[in-house]
Write an enzyme that holds these catalytic residues in place. Structure first.
Site, mmCIF file in Angstrom:
data_model
loop_
_atom_site.group_PDB
_atom_site.id
_atom_site.type_symbol
_atom_site.label_atom_id
_atom_site.label_comp_id
_atom_site.label_asym_id
_atom_site.label_seq_id
_atom_site.Cartn_x
_atom_site.Cartn_y
_atom_site.Cartn_z
ATOM 1 C CD GLU A 34 7.848 70.500 24.298
ATOM 2 O OE1 GLU A 34 8.803 70.556 25.097
ATOM 3 O OE2 GLU A 34 7.826 69.699 23.332
ATOM 4 C CG ASP A 52 18.007 66.864 24.580
ATOM 5 O OD1 ASP A 52 17.186 67.555 23.947
ATOM 6 O OD2 ASP A 52 18.560 67.255 25.620
#
Length: 188
Positions: free
Chosen positions: A53, A114
Site C-alpha cells: 500500500e 482492522d
C-alpha cells in the site's frame, strides 16, 4: 484537512494497494502541481499502510523514503505494517520505531489489520502515547488472528490490558522466518 483543523486525530487505513493507489491519485489531482502529495495530507494524524500500500501511494519501494514522502505531504505519523515482522513507526522529527509483532498461533488472519487499528485507537483514547498504543494494536491483532472468530469473544479494553500484562502475546516469540515477512531496508 478538516479533521486536523477541528483538532480530531484522523487515522487513514488504506485497505489494499488498489485503494491506496486511488487515494494517492485523488490527492495528486488536488495538488497544485498535479504530481505531488505535498500538503494534501495536512492534519492527518496517522496513515497505516503495509509495504504494498505504501508503494502504491508513493511510487517508492524503499520504506523510509516512501514514509518520508507521506510525512512531507503533511501526515504526522506513518505506521508501516510488516505482517509477522511487526511494524515501523515514522513520525515527524523523530527516529523510526520498530515494534515487533506478538507471537501467536494463527487460526484466521481475517480482521488482523482492522484489529491493529482498533487496538491502537483504543490505546490513544485511553491516554497511551503512540508507540505504546501501537503495541496494544499489535496485541489486539495477535489475539484476533489466534481466534477462529473475526472478533474474539469477550474483547474489551480491560481484557486486552490483562492479556498484554500477562505476557500471553510475547513479542519475543515472533517467528523469525515467516513466509509472508520480507526483509525491510528502512534506514537508507
Amino acid at each position: 484537512r478538516r479533521a486536523g483543523q477541528a483538532g480530531v486525530r484522523a487515522i487513514v487505513e488504506p485497505v489494499g494497494a488498489p485503494k491506496a493507489a486511488q487515494l494517492a491519485q485523488a490527492l495528486r489531482g488536488n495538488s497544485v502541481s498535479g504530481d505531488s502529495l505535498n500538503g494534501n495530507w495536512h492534519g492527518t494524524f496517522l496513515v497505516t499502510p503495509d509495504q504494498a500500500e505504501l508503494e502504491a501511494m508513493t511510487g517508492q519501494a524503499q520504506v523510509a523514503a516512501a514514509a518520508q514522502t507521506l510525512l512531507d505531504g503533511g501526515v504526522q505519523n506513518v505506521l508501516v505494517t510488516l505482517g509477522r515482522a511487526g511494524s515501523l513507526l515514522f513520525s515527524q522529527g523523530r527516529p523510526p520505531v520498530m515494534t515487533p509483532a506478538f507471537g501467536t498461533t494463527v487460526q484466521d488472519v481475517t480482521g488482523a489489520g482492522d484489529a491493529l487499528v482498533a487496538g491502537l485507537s483504543a490505546g490513544l483514547l485511553h491516554g497511551l502515547d503512540l508507540p505504546e498504543a501501537v503495541r496494544y494494536g499489535h496485541a489486539c491483532a495477535a489475539l484476533t488472528v489466534a481466534s477462529a472468530r473475526t472478533v474474539p469473544e469477550g474483547l474489551s479494553w480491560e481484557w486486552l490490558e490483562r492479556q498484554v500484562a500477562s505476557g500471553l502475546a510475547n513479542p519475543g516469540s515472533v517467528d523469525a522466518s515467516p513466509a509472508d515477512a520480507s526483509p525491510v531496508d528502512w534506514e537508507q
